[in-house]
Structures are given as C-alpha cells and as structure tokens.
Design an enzyme around this catalytic site. Structure first.
Site, PDB file in Angstrom:
ATOM      1  N   GLY A 161       0.827  -1.094  -0.031  1.00  0.00           N
ATOM      2  CA  GLY A 161      -0.004  -0.062  -0.133  1.00  0.00           C
ATOM      3  C   GLY A 161       1.108   1.287   0.140  1.00  0.00           C
ATOM      4  N   ARG A 184      10.438  -1.071  -4.699  1.00  0.00           N
ATOM      5  CA  ARG A 184       9.242  -1.134  -5.714  1.00  0.00           C
ATOM      6  C   ARG A 184       9.187   0.040  -6.416  1.00  0.00           C
ATOM      7  NH1 ARG A 184       3.751  -3.445  -3.007  1.00  0.00           N
ATOM      8  NH2 ARG A 184       3.354  -3.964  -5.283  1.00  0.00           N
ATOM      9  N   ASP A 225      -1.581   4.381  -6.337  1.00  0.00           N
ATOM     10  CA  ASP A 225      -0.071   4.512  -5.925  1.00  0.00           C
ATOM     11  C   ASP A 225       0.568   5.661  -6.422  1.00  0.00           C
ATOM     12  OD1 ASP A 225      -1.415   1.395  -6.122  1.00  0.00           O
ATOM     13  OD2 ASP A 225       0.400   1.451  -4.661  1.00  0.00           O
ATOM     14  N   ASN A 251      -3.149   2.539 -10.138  1.00  0.00           N
ATOM     15  CA  ASN A 251      -3.547   1.622  -8.953  1.00  0.00           C
ATOM     16  C   ASN A 251      -3.682   0.387  -9.489  1.00  0.00           C
ATOM     17  OD1 ASN A 251      -4.708   1.620  -6.369  1.00  0.00           O
ATOM     18  ND2 ASN A 251      -6.582   0.889  -7.194  1.00  0.00           N
TER      19      ASN A 251
HETATM   20  C1  LIG Z   1      -4.067   3.550   0.194  1.00  0.00           C
HETATM   21  S1  LIG Z   1      -3.354   2.514  -0.910  1.00  0.00           S
HETATM   22  C2  LIG Z   1      -3.692   2.644  -2.478  1.00  0.00           C
HETATM   23  C3  LIG Z   1      -2.984   1.504  -3.337  1.00  0.00           C
HETATM   24  O1  LIG Z   1      -1.682   1.791  -2.621  1.00  0.00           O
HETATM   25  C4  LIG Z   1      -3.732   0.001  -3.162  1.00  0.00           C
HETATM   26  O2  LIG Z   1      -4.858   0.185  -3.786  1.00  0.00           O
HETATM   27  C5  LIG Z   1      -2.706  -0.749  -4.052  1.00  0.00           C
HETATM   28  O3  LIG Z   1      -2.932  -0.913  -5.017  1.00  0.00           O
HETATM   29  C6  LIG Z   1      -1.746  -1.250  -3.050  1.00  0.00           C
HETATM   30  O4  LIG Z   1      -0.888  -2.309  -3.951  1.00  0.00           O
HETATM   31  P1  LIG Z   1       0.089  -3.302  -3.277  1.00  0.00           P
HETATM   32  O5  LIG Z   1       0.607  -4.069  -4.543  1.00  0.00           O
HETATM   33  O6  LIG Z   1      -0.689  -4.128  -2.499  1.00  0.00           O
HETATM   34  O7  LIG Z   1       1.169  -2.377  -2.522  1.00  0.00           O
END
Ligand SMILES: CSC[C@@H](O)[C@@H](O)C(=O)COP(=O)(O)O
Length: 364
Positions: free
Chosen positions: A53, A89, A242, A252
């Site tokens: 996230g 990442r 993101d 996202n």
């Molecule tokens: C508040 S979080 C928004 C995004 O970070 C969330 O929807 C997301 O896509 C998270 O991806 P992740 O791969 O689990 O890190």
C-alpha cells in the site's frame, strides 16, 4: 483501527526503540507482528510485501532510513540507503516522496545528529499520514451523505478494489476512511469488495478489516463489478492510488482501469482517495510515464490460502510450466475519474483542479 477491539497502527516504534510492523503476508489467517531491525529487513519487507500500500510503503521506508542512521549515519550510508530502499518497488511514488523528505532533514545535519532527527521525521510522517487519511474520510463522507440523501436514506453501495484500507496506510486507509466515517455518521452503507487477483488484497485484507469493524460488505470476484453496475447495485466506486499524475491520471492496482470503464459506461461515479504525497507532480501522462511493476508469474499460477487443518499453504491452479504475465498496476486516464478525494477537499481530476488545490507543489 482495531484488531479484536485493540487499536493498532500498521507500523509503530516500541518504547524500546524497536520498529514493528504487522506482517501482512499472513493475514487474515494469522496476526504476526515482526520487528524490522536492519536496512535489509526494511528492504525485504517492502519488496516482498510484508507491508504494502503506497502510504505504508513510504512510512516504512522512512523508518528504514532512521534505523540505518542509528547503525551508520555517514553520507555514504545515507546515499546507499536511498538507493537500496528506492529500488524495492517501482510504482508507488510515496516511497520516493518519503525518502526525499528524509533526505531534506538529514543531508544538512552532521552525522552524529542524524539518527535522532531521522526517527523524529519518520514518526511525523506516520502521524501526518493518519491525519491526512482522517481528512480524506471527512471529505469523502460529504459525497456519501449526498448520495444517501438522494436515496432518501436508503443503503449506499460502494465498490472498492484492492486494499486501500488501514493496512495500506498507517491508519484509517484512504478509500475506506470515508466508509468508516459514514458508519460513524449512521449512514446505511455497504461495501462490495473486489477480491483483487493475483494477491487478493481485497479478499484477504479489505474483507478482514471490514469484518473487524462490523462494516456490511460482500466479497465479489474481480469480474462481477460490471454486472452489479448494470443492475444499479453500485452507487459509487472509491479506490486508492499508488501514483496520480499532475493532470489526474490514476495508477492503481491492476484491474482498476476496467472498473473505471464499467463505471463510465453505467453512469456510476468513480472516485479516487489520495493523500497528496501520492501525487507525482513531475509526471503528466500516466500511461506513458509511470513505471508499472511486473511481479513474478507465480503470483498468477498459484494462490495462497488456509487448508482444512488451518495451515497456510500455496496451491498451484494452472498446468505445470504455464507462462504467466503479472503487471501489478494499471493507469486509469483522468477523464474516467469523477473526482480526487484529497486531504484538502475533492478536486476534479484535471491539471487545473489539482494545481488550484495544491498551488505550492504544482510545477509551473
Ligand atoms: C491506500 S493504498 C492505494 C494503493 O496503494 C492500493 O490500492 C494498492 O494498489 C496497493 O498495492 P500493493 O501491491 O498491495 O502495494
């Protein structure tokens, strides 16, 4: 937010000085709390999604810098730490934002002053995230109130994708914060939770946090959203992001774009909840300019779950040797976005709208 009635943040510092996280790889089946003691621990935790996230990735990186400054506060160590954490990442811009924030504070300081200042700024970044998400919740609540009023107090149905809840942030969540505020406000609200293959953040995290807080919801497969929209069962979509560009393109979790297309086709408002550190002011065209993380195909060919004995296992669902592609994010163009719910209010997804809301950041 709460787990079994006890308040937790997703990352915190113990009075002993140790930084701890909830290791999200085991949720919802097991609550494992682990310390992160070295720069390598922090890099592994971000890369391998013990934490995930966008806002939480940023907060974790900030503490990673602090822990490394306690071990070695030299200029070389500071620069190396930026690189090591930055490459974990590629898509969530909050990671770079947090590392830049740390550098702003630490670079001008003498090495012996860096550790204390780093822990203080990391703690501030966490506190700021909590307050920002609370504000997002209050602005999102206004949108939900309006829909509830139009429906004469009838149930408001929200669709969400991935986990943009409190485990993706330090607390409150982005997309879930308006939902929690609506519940507190006494609004009859129901959440449709996309399971969100391949890592199933919806099934494993969003469902878990909504159950913990007694929020009415249904878990649905990723492909059900369009059908529910056609049948008038969704009043609005709220997702996280993101990285959002200066003109409001939204990157996202993979699958978000398809939900936005379905929402547009069915006249369903599509909102994105975002703290301002998620805006990348240097990028305009999200499709062309945002690097999309490609993760291992094993996340597609296998699923993780709990067996009848309660053991967490990974199960192969495709033939041996199946080649798989696994782009982890996609970009929803700004024209599909009804509004961006920020800590300062709801902005149209346009360059002008964002620049008016955040004049101090907008690139002229
Ligand atoms: C508040 S979080 C928004 C995004 O970070 C969330 O929807 C997301 O896509 C998270 O991806 P992740 O791969 O689990 O890190």
């Amino acid at each position: 937010m709460k787990i079994d009635g006890k308040h937790f943040r997703s990352i915190w510092r113990e009075p002993s000085g140790e930084v701890r996280i909830i290791d999200q790889r085991w949720l919802p089946h097991e609550l494992r709390i682990v310390p992160l003691n070295t720069r390598k621990d922090f890099a592994d935790a971000i890369r391998d999604m013990w934490v995930r996230g966008a806002p939480l990735i940023g907060a974790t990186a900030a503490y990673g810098v602090a822990v490394q400054m306690a071990a070695d506060p030299s200029d070389t160590s500071l620069d190396e730490t930026y690189e090591v954490l930055h490459e974990t990442r590629p898509t969530a811009i909050n990671l770079k934002w947090a590392l830049d924030e740390m550098n702003k504070v630490l670079k001008p300081l003498a090495p012996q002053l860096r550790a204390e200042a780093a822990f203080a700024r990391a703690a501030e970044i966490c506190d700021e995230d909590v307050e920002t998400n609370r504000q997002i919740g209050l602005h999102g609540l206004e949108i939900i109130r309006e829909i509830a009023a139009k429906k004469g107090g009838g149930r408001v149905n929200v669709l969400t994708h991935c986990n943009a809840g409190w485990p993706a942030t330090v607390d409150w969540g982005t997309a879930t914060s308006p939902v929690y505020h609506a519940v507190e406000d006494g609004i009859d609200i129901h959440v449709f939770v996309d399971e969100t293959r391949p890592r199933n953040q919806g099934a494993q995290l969003t469902s878990w946090e909504l159950i913990s807080h007694g929020v009415s919801h249904d878990l649905i497969v990723d492909n059900a959203g369009g059908h529910l929209m056609q049948h008038g069962e969704i009043d609005l979509v709220i997702v996280g992001t993101d990285r959002t560009t200066a003109r409001g393109d939204v990157c996202n979790k993979i699958g978000t774009y398809l939900k936005a297309l379905a929402a547009k086709a069915n006249g369903v408002p599509f909102y994105v909840a975002l703290p301002s550190p998620t805006i990348d002011w240097t990028v305009v065209d999200g499709v062309k300019e945002i690097p999309i993380e490609e993760r291992t195909g094993e996340e597609v060919t296998h699923v993780q779950g709990r067996d009848p004995e309660g053991k967490i296992i990974s199960v192969q669902i495709s033939p041996d040797g199946t080649p798989a592609r696994n782009p982890a994010f996609d970009v929803t163009p700004a024209e599909l976005v009804t509004g961006l719910i920020t800590e300062r209010g709801v902005s149209p997804a346009t360059a002008e709208g964002l620049a008016a809301m955040f004049p101090e950041f907008a690139v002229q």
